[in-house]
Design a protein around this motif. Structure first.
Motif, mmCIF file in Angstrom:
data_model
loop_
_atom_site.group_PDB
_atom_site.id
_atom_site.type_symbol
_atom_site.label_atom_id
_atom_site.label_comp_id
_atom_site.label_asym_id
_atom_site.label_seq_id
_atom_site.Cartn_x
_atom_site.Cartn_y
_atom_site.Cartn_z
ATOM 1 N N UNK A 212 -1.688 -5.191 2.739
ATOM 2 C CA UNK A 212 -0.384 -4.669 3.162
ATOM 3 C C UNK A 212 0.778 -5.166 2.291
ATOM 4 N N UNK B 243 3.377 -2.865 0.150
ATOM 5 C CA UNK B 243 4.799 -3.030 0.440
ATOM 6 C C UNK B 243 5.583 -3.333 -0.844
ATOM 7 N N UNK C 62 5.763 -0.228 -2.836
ATOM 8 C CA UNK C 62 6.645 0.783 -2.243
ATOM 9 C C UNK C 62 8.121 0.425 -2.383
ATOM 10 N N UNK D 57 -6.601 9.405 -7.391
ATOM 11 C CA UNK D 57 -7.966 8.946 -7.716
ATOM 12 C C UNK D 57 -7.940 7.596 -8.433
ATOM 13 N N UNK E 151 -7.694 0.299 -5.768
ATOM 14 C CA UNK E 151 -7.804 -0.340 -4.441
ATOM 15 C C UNK E 151 -9.236 -0.780 -4.149
ATOM 16 N N UNK F 151 -14.983 14.949 -8.290
ATOM 17 C CA UNK F 151 -14.163 13.805 -8.683
ATOM 18 C C UNK F 151 -14.907 12.498 -8.538
ATOM 19 N N UNK F 152 -14.237 11.413 -8.941
ATOM 20 C CA UNK F 152 -14.844 10.082 -8.826
ATOM 21 C C UNK F 152 -14.946 9.676 -7.354
ATOM 22 N N UNK G 75 -14.392 7.835 -3.908
ATOM 23 C CA UNK G 75 -13.319 7.079 -3.249
ATOM 24 C C UNK G 75 -14.049 6.153 -2.287
ATOM 25 N N UNK G 76 -13.964 4.859 -2.545
ATOM 26 C CA UNK G 76 -14.882 3.901 -1.927
ATOM 27 C C UNK G 76 -14.196 3.010 -0.900
ATOM 28 N N UNK H 282 -10.306 1.479 3.517
ATOM 29 C CA UNK H 282 -8.893 1.311 3.165
ATOM 30 C C UNK H 282 -8.472 2.280 2.057
ATOM 31 N N UNK H 283 -9.170 2.251 0.916
ATOM 32 C CA UNK H 283 -8.841 3.207 -0.151
ATOM 33 C C UNK H 283 -8.945 4.672 0.300
ATOM 34 N N UNK I 243 -5.754 5.597 2.304
ATOM 35 C CA UNK I 243 -4.587 5.828 1.449
ATOM 36 C C UNK I 243 -4.736 7.155 0.695
ATOM 37 N N UNK I 244 -5.959 7.435 0.227
ATOM 38 C CA UNK I 244 -6.210 8.670 -0.518
ATOM 39 C C UNK I 244 -5.972 9.893 0.361
ATOM 40 N N UNK J 145 -2.336 10.277 0.844
ATOM 41 C CA UNK J 145 -1.629 10.701 -0.375
ATOM 42 C C UNK J 145 -1.885 12.167 -0.707
ATOM 43 N N UNK K 33 8.489 1.512 4.808
ATOM 44 C CA UNK K 33 7.559 0.481 4.296
ATOM 45 C C UNK K 33 7.232 -0.615 5.308
ATOM 46 N N UNK L 31 4.824 0.846 7.775
ATOM 47 C CA UNK L 31 3.520 0.998 7.116
ATOM 48 C C UNK L 31 2.788 -0.337 7.057
ATOM 49 N N UNK L 32 3.532 -1.399 6.755
ATOM 50 C CA UNK L 32 2.904 -2.722 6.646
ATOM 51 C C UNK L 32 2.306 -3.137 7.991
ATOM 52 N N UNK M 297 -0.807 -1.096 8.485
ATOM 53 C CA UNK M 297 -1.924 -1.567 7.638
ATOM 54 C C UNK M 297 -2.452 -2.921 8.134
#
Lengths: 230, 230
Positions: A66, A70, A73, A90, A96, B58-59, B61-62, B65-66, B69-70, B73, B89, B92-93, B96
């Motif tokens: 986080x 932050x 951002x 990507x 991440x 695409x590659x 996304x693992x 958490x990632x 966000x993906x 986004x 922000x 968001x923190x 998260x």
């Protein structure tokens, strides 16, 4: 004004100190001995762990992930070309993933053992597990760190920085983890020259100086720790 | 087209299935038995763990958490007012932090034990630790889950949803974790009515139906699992 509750040998705290330095963000550092479970600190973070960042009198920003988001951002845009977060979703996902890999997998499988056995046990009271290091645990850690070092080397050998062409948060996360093991002289750098040259580049950055000044009473840094030409 | 490598009783995979459903994203589900360490899967994720998301060619996304966000986004904006990521922000923190709390702390201290002892041990071959549940471990888990349920209840009692006025990824993370324990009937709902009413609200969402249809060969769901008026 930023305040960071941290511990000098907490790897996630080091990660945050590096990212704040890269963003030229001034920060007041407050050492938190999380094992003391200070009530005022538990109010900031019920998990009781560092790092915790506070901006002005805002709410606590808790935990390395986080805090990374932050800081990006609120300050990433100002870095322009040097932004530590890639632009494309990507590429962000790959970055991440690596941050999670270093802070969780590399940490749990290797770094944690050195940190706990060689460093934290010196500082912890005996009733919380303080005492002398367990050599059997360290033997396992010395095997495991090689695998993680080779992964860093493989990434550094196939890309300019660990997550791509530019320096990102992933490099800071990996460097923060390895720096704690480097303090006790246990990173087998000669096992992987790609990893070594990558670390030499990041260690030479002015932002790294804050970590190189950390000292632990009763445990001097390994000579290699501050040597930029190790 | 999205492909998700997952396991029906992996809590982080459930978290991703819920978020994709909330974004109306169609996804092809591929069950991955990560303990088999399939070489093609290890190429997608060297950590060998689910969930892994692939969009078109695409590659990968693992990791939860990632992926969170993906997904935000690439699809969050289209949700308008129902976006699962707060705008500010600081908010968001906090969100998260809660996602990390549920996926790591609640998971490691409570959910993991139920999941491993009661579910995964049925599916794992004996040489990888399969077998009957360890009742001593389950006793510890039953104590720990109460603390975590009360934390959910405290959040649900002081806010509309766990992270604030709106449904966010934090609610999905908490629900995904608890849903696996609910499958085996071990969430002590009557210990915390705020938590129970919060879960009833999220369980009634159409996006939750995909989880309620999951069945494990050899272990029927507890009657409460699909009951919306539990």
């Amino acid at each position: 004004m930023l305040k960071l509750y941290h511990h000098p040998f907490s790897t996630t705290s080091r990660f945050v100190r590096l990212m704040l330095a890269e963003h030229d963000a001034k920060v007041e550092l407050i050492v938190e001995k999380s094992w003391e479970r200070r009530p005022e600190f538990l109010e900031l973070n019920p998990a009781g762990s560092v790092p915790v960042l506070v901006e002005n009198d805002g709410p606590p920003i808790v935990g390395a992930g986080p805090i990374m988001e932050y800081v990006d951002e609120t300050r990433g845009y100002a870095l322009g070309d040097r932004r530590l977060m890639p632009n494309h979703p990507e590429a962000r996902a790959e970055m991440r993933r690596l941050v999670d890999w270093f802070l969780h997998k590399t940490h749990d499988e290797a770094v944690h053992y050195f940190q706990h056995e060689k460093i934290m046990k010196l500082e912890l009271p005996r009733e919380l597990g303080g005492g002398s290091p367990d050599n059997q645990v360290l033997r396992v850690a010395r095997v495991n760190i090689k695998h993680h070092l080779h992964y860093v080397g493989w990434l550094a050998g196939s890309r300019n920085w660990l997550s791509g062409e530019q320096l990102t948060f992933a490099d800071l996360a990996a460097a923060a983890e390895l720096s704690v093991v480097d303090y006790v002289g246990d990173v087998p750098w000669d096992e992987d020259l790609n990893a070594k040259y990558w670390y030499a580049r990041i260690k030479s950055r002015p932002t790294f100086r804050t970590l190189l000044a950390d000292r632990l009473p009763g445990l001097p840094a390994a000579p290699i720790y501050t040597d930029l030409d190790f």
